[in-house]
Design a protein around this motif. Structure first.
Motif, short mmCIF file in Angstrom:
data_model
loop_
_atom_site.label_atom_id
_atom_site.label_comp_id
_atom_site.label_asym_id
_atom_site.label_seq_id
_atom_site.Cartn_x
_atom_site.Cartn_y
_atom_site.Cartn_z
N LEU A 146 -7.88 30.07 1.82
CA LEU A 146 -7.03 29.79 0.65
C LEU A 146 -5.70 29.16 1.03
O LEU A 146 -4.85 28.96 0.16
N ASP A 147 -5.51 28.81 2.31
CA ASP A 147 -4.32 28.05 2.68
C ASP A 147 -4.52 26.55 2.45
O ASP A 147 -3.60 25.76 2.64
N ILE A 148 -5.72 26.16 2.00
CA ILE A 148 -6.01 24.77 1.66
C ILE A 148 -5.89 24.64 0.14
O ILE A 148 -6.65 25.30 -0.59
N PRO A 149 -4.96 23.84 -0.36
CA PRO A 149 -4.63 23.88 -1.79
C PRO A 149 -5.82 23.68 -2.73
O PRO A 149 -5.94 24.41 -3.73
N TRP A 150 -6.68 22.72 -2.47
CA TRP A 150 -7.75 22.48 -3.45
C TRP A 150 -8.75 23.63 -3.47
O TRP A 150 -9.29 23.96 -4.52
N HIS A 151 -8.99 24.26 -2.31
CA HIS A 151 -9.86 25.45 -2.29
C HIS A 151 -9.23 26.58 -3.10
O HIS A 151 -9.92 27.28 -3.86
N ALA A 152 -7.93 26.79 -2.91
CA ALA A 152 -7.25 27.86 -3.64
C ALA A 152 -7.29 27.61 -5.15
O ALA A 152 -7.52 28.53 -5.94
N ALA A 153 -7.08 26.36 -5.56
CA ALA A 153 -7.10 26.04 -6.99
C ALA A 153 -8.49 26.26 -7.58
O ALA A 153 -8.63 26.79 -8.69
N GLN A 154 -9.52 25.88 -6.83
CA GLN A 154 -10.88 26.08 -7.34
C GLN A 154 -11.21 27.57 -7.42
O GLN A 154 -11.82 28.03 -8.41
#
Length: 256
Positions: A146-154
């Protein structure tokens, strides 16, 4: 809608076995290097029982590594897909709570994305029974960093729509649960291996759609979410290719 039970989620994969086999991510060579390092022995020539083998993604990699692998899988659909994909690897029906394997049979017992479907009060004693002295129990999960923004947003969008992202894939809670072994019989050593793959957006959506939280909520709800998600992802990734990043949470414990 009533929240799906643990059993419902465990059984949901059988109806989506082909989708699972075609779209789920694999595992990097560095994972198997780490397993051998933490176990203190090579996989080549070892007798391995891969439990909750599913469609055989990890099982086939263990075979490629030189292991003599026996797969154990409880689900009808998953076992059928396994046989189609891996006709030369033996598979027996069963689960980790009551392994259909002889005592002191294995040098390794492995669980790829599967330990959280067992009851450790039963699966730990079963692993200890089946492992030879000096054998190793290896558990791992591809988790979403979840330190990768698009993964966290999804993950946030999934959580808001369905009430919870699949927690094992999201934040490694399966690994933490394993560390809380209720039998207090195993001392796990942990390792994290980061890797990534580039796939078309449709493959990514089919991958996440093969997770139990989508399968148990039904086709209509899942397809509606995935259609919305596709439009958002095409805006963010106009080439139609997406890089999925994973942290493999690995736990290994050896017997005396």
């Amino acid at each position: 809608m009533t929240a799906p039970s643990h059993t419902d989620r465990a059984r949901s994969f059988d109806a989506a076995a082909a989708q699972y086999a075609a779209n789920r991510p694999s595992y990097p060579p560095a994972l198997f290097d780490a397993i051998e390092e933490l176990a203190g022995r090579p996989l080549t020539g070892a007798r391995v029982v891969d439990v909750g083998a599913g469609t055989g993604i990890a099982t086939a990699l263990l075979r490629t590594r030189g292991a003599d692998v026996l797969a154990v899988e409880p689900g009808d659909g998953m076992a059928s897909q396994f046989r189609r994909t891996n006709p030369d690897i033996p598979i027996v029906r069963g689960n980790g709570n009551a392994l259909p394997v002889a005592t002191a049979y294995a040098d390794f017992i492995t669980y790829a994305q599967a330990w959280h479907w067992t009851d450790p009060a039963h699966s730990v004693p079963e692993a200890l029974r089946v492992l030879r002295p000096g054998g190793a129990l290896a558990l791992w999960w591809n988790t979403t960093p979840l330190d990768i923004p698009w993964h966290a947003a999804q993950a946030d969008r999934i959580g808001r729509r369905f009430g919870a992202h699949p927690v094992v894939e999201q934040n490694g809670s399966g690994a933490r649960a394993a560390l809380a072994d209720p039998t207090d019989s195993l001392a796990f050593t942990s390792r994290k291996v980061r890797w990534s793959r580039r796939v078309p957006i449709d493959t990514h959506l089919a991958n996440i759609g093969s997770h139990s939280i989508f399968l148990v909520h039904g086709t209509e709800a899942s397809n509606a979410f995935l259609a919305e998600e596709k439009q958002l992802l095409l805006t963010a990734f106009p080439t139609g290719i997406i890089e999925e990043t994973y942290d493999v949470d690995l736990l290994v414990a050896t017997t005396s």
